[in-house]
Design a protein around this motif. Structure first.
Motif, short mmCIF file in Angstrom:
data_model
loop_
_atom_site.label_atom_id
_atom_site.label_comp_id
_atom_site.label_asym_id
_atom_site.label_seq_id
_atom_site.Cartn_x
_atom_site.Cartn_y
_atom_site.Cartn_z
N VAL A 29 0.84 -1.20 0.00
CA VAL A 29 0.00 0.00 0.00
C VAL A 29 0.87 1.25 0.00
CG1 VAL A 29 -1.84 1.27 1.18
CG2 VAL A 29 -1.76 -1.24 1.32
N ASP A 30 0.64 2.13 -0.98
CA ASP A 30 1.23 3.47 -1.00
C ASP A 30 0.10 4.48 -0.79
OD1 ASP A 30 3.76 2.40 -1.68
OD2 ASP A 30 3.23 2.41 -3.81
N LEU A 31 0.39 5.55 -0.08
CA LEU A 31 -0.65 6.51 0.32
C LEU A 31 -0.22 7.93 0.01
CD1 LEU A 31 -3.29 7.11 2.09
CD2 LEU A 31 -1.69 7.40 3.99
N THR A 32 -1.15 8.72 -0.52
CA THR A 32 -0.97 10.16 -0.68
C THR A 32 -2.19 10.86 -0.09
OG1 THR A 32 0.32 9.89 -2.71
CG2 THR A 32 -0.59 12.07 -2.29
N LEU A 33 -1.95 11.84 0.78
CA LEU A 33 -3.03 12.65 1.36
C LEU A 33 -2.98 14.05 0.75
CD1 LEU A 33 -2.73 11.67 5.14
CD2 LEU A 33 -4.22 10.66 3.41
N HIS A 34 -4.11 14.51 0.26
CA HIS A 34 -4.24 15.86 -0.29
C HIS A 34 -4.97 16.73 0.74
CE1 HIS A 34 -3.53 14.46 -4.58
NE2 HIS A 34 -3.77 13.32 -3.93
N GLY A 35 -4.44 17.93 1.01
CA GLY A 35 -5.14 18.77 1.97
C GLY A 35 -4.45 20.09 2.25
N GLU A 36 -4.94 20.74 3.29
CA GLU A 36 -4.39 22.02 3.74
C GLU A 36 -3.50 21.79 4.95
OE1 GLU A 36 -7.94 24.08 4.60
OE2 GLU A 36 -8.57 24.26 2.50
N LEU A 37 -2.59 22.72 5.18
CA LEU A 37 -1.71 22.61 6.34
C LEU A 37 -2.49 22.91 7.62
CD1 LEU A 37 1.55 24.33 5.02
CD2 LEU A 37 0.89 21.92 4.93
N ASP A 38 -2.20 22.16 8.68
CA ASP A 38 -2.86 22.40 9.95
C ASP A 38 -2.05 23.37 10.80
OD1 ASP A 38 -0.68 20.95 10.87
OD2 ASP A 38 -1.83 19.14 11.36
N GLU A 39 -2.37 23.48 12.08
CA GLU A 39 -1.68 24.43 12.95
C GLU A 39 -0.21 24.07 13.15
OE1 GLU A 39 -3.56 21.18 15.37
OE2 GLU A 39 -4.21 22.54 13.77
N GLN A 40 0.16 22.83 12.81
CA GLN A 40 1.57 22.43 12.88
C GLN A 40 2.27 22.59 11.53
OE1 GLN A 40 2.21 18.69 15.46
NE2 GLN A 40 0.11 18.39 14.68
N ASN A 41 1.52 23.17 10.54
CA ASN A 41 2.02 23.31 9.17
C ASN A 41 2.29 21.94 8.54
OD1 ASN A 41 1.97 26.16 8.91
ND2 ASN A 41 3.82 26.28 10.18
N MET A 42 1.40 21.02 8.83
CA MET A 42 1.45 19.67 8.27
C MET A 42 0.09 19.32 7.71
SD MET A 42 3.35 17.60 11.35
CE MET A 42 4.99 18.02 11.93
N VAL A 43 0.07 18.46 6.70
CA VAL A 43 -1.20 17.87 6.27
C VAL A 43 -1.65 16.86 7.32
CG1 VAL A 43 -2.36 16.49 4.50
CG2 VAL A 43 -0.68 18.22 3.84
N LEU A 44 -0.73 16.02 7.77
CA LEU A 44 -0.97 15.09 8.87
C LEU A 44 0.38 14.61 9.35
CD1 LEU A 44 -3.30 13.70 10.47
CD2 LEU A 44 -3.02 11.74 8.96
N ASP A 45 0.54 14.54 10.65
CA ASP A 45 1.80 14.08 11.23
C ASP A 45 2.14 12.68 10.72
OD1 ASP A 45 3.24 12.51 13.58
OD2 ASP A 45 3.76 14.63 13.76
N PHE A 46 3.39 12.47 10.31
CA PHE A 46 3.80 11.17 9.80
C PHE A 46 3.55 10.05 10.81
CE2 PHE A 46 6.60 13.36 6.60
CZ PHE A 46 6.04 12.76 5.49
N GLY A 47 3.72 10.37 12.08
CA GLY A 47 3.47 9.37 13.10
C GLY A 47 2.04 8.90 13.09
N LYS A 48 1.10 9.83 12.87
CA LYS A 48 -0.32 9.46 12.80
C LYS A 48 -0.61 8.68 11.52
CE LYS A 48 -2.18 13.15 15.71
NZ LYS A 48 -3.11 14.30 15.79
N VAL A 49 0.03 9.06 10.43
CA VAL A 49 -0.17 8.32 9.18
C VAL A 49 0.26 6.87 9.35
CG1 VAL A 49 0.52 8.10 6.76
CG2 VAL A 49 0.10 10.36 7.73
#
Length: 289
Positions: A29-49
């Protein structure tokens, strides 16, 4: 903005196919998330991914039997007053499979065949609602391992396992390497991969008669297996031609040793080393000297 993680996980599962019957499979499985930056200036923390999204994917498909619910030969019944589901499946060749398991051992796809595209759509529909609002789109890709050599698709269940491997119908797409007197033998590898193509590998002590089955029926052309483990009761009946019965459990360690010992029995003057994979990048090595 796009965030990607390649090789996020490997899903080891089996699926029901109108042409091939029950097929063990392993997809990367390969994953790409499209979105806006959050308050941490991330789309989603790599740890959460790596933890959250991987867990969702594994909980949805991994170590399950994927059933095409829209296929005309799929008959799905919830067993009354229980969390068990019974599936009867008839393939295009007139062969049938019957299986009953707890409901979390199945994944149902709204399609008439199980394809990578359909599994991707299903996974995306499950993942997206569980992510933060700044994530606007989930893009997945699935791919089989690029294997330079011989491999086979097998399905099994490990009743003694304390995790999801105990589910009676999950599987793998696996490499096989056989060395005879220290030399790699493509001839033996090919013969084994053909013998175990799209096979259900069972343990002889789990074989039962039709009278011993509780939720399904077994015809004269079929063989049935049944056991109870920590997740519940499991039953399966398949055509005899689609089953290989081993005298021991079907862990990859014992499969590797079984193949090595079988080669040694056939050719006692030779020595053998067998590398048996269980899906992608993991497996066992056995010897028969």
């Amino acid at each position: 903005m796009q965030l990607f993680v390649n090789d996020l996980t490997v899903i080891d599962f089996s699926y029901l196919c109108p042409k091939r019957g029950m097929v063990g499979e392993s997809w990367i499985v390969d994953l790409t998330l499209h979105g806006e930056l959050d308050e941490q200036n991330m789309v989603l923390d790599f740890g959460k991914v790596k933890k959250q999204v991987k867990r969702i994917i594994d909980d949805t498909v991994d170590h399950k039997l994927v059933v095409p619910s829209e296929y005309a030969g799929s008959e799905i019944n919830h067993i009354e007053n229980s969390n068990y589901i019974r599936v009867n499946f008839s393939d295009a060749h007139g062969h049938s499979i019957a299986i009953s398991s707890p409901d979390d051992a199945f994944c149902f796809i709204d399609a008439d065949i199980v394809s990578m595209d359909d599994v991707i759509l299903h996974l995306a529909s499950v993942i997206k609602p569980q992510l933060p609002d700044n994530v606007k789109k989930v893009e997945l890709s699935l791919r089989a391992e690029d294997i330079n050599g011989f491999y086979y698709h097998y399905t099994h269940g490990l009743k003694k396992h304390d995790g999801n491997c105990q589910r009676i119908a999950h599987g793998h797409r696996s490499r096989i390497q056989i060395f005879e007197n220290g030399m790699k033998s493509p001839k033996l590898e090919k013969a084994f991969s053909l013998e175990w193509a799209d096979i259900y590998v069972a343990t002889v002590e789990d074989e039962v008669t039709n009278q011993q089955l509780e939720f399904i029926q077994c015809s004269e052309s079929q063989v049935a297996f049944k056991y109870e483990s920590s997740q519940g009761k499991f039953e399966i009946a398949l055509e005899k031609s689609a089953v290989y019965v081993m005298p021991m459990d079907t862990t990859v360690e014992l499969i590797a040793q079984y193949v090595a010992d079988k080669m040694k029995k056939q050719y006692p003057d030779n020595s053998y080393k067998v590398i048996a994979y269980e899906g992608v990048a993991k497996g066992a090595i056995a010897y028969a000297e």
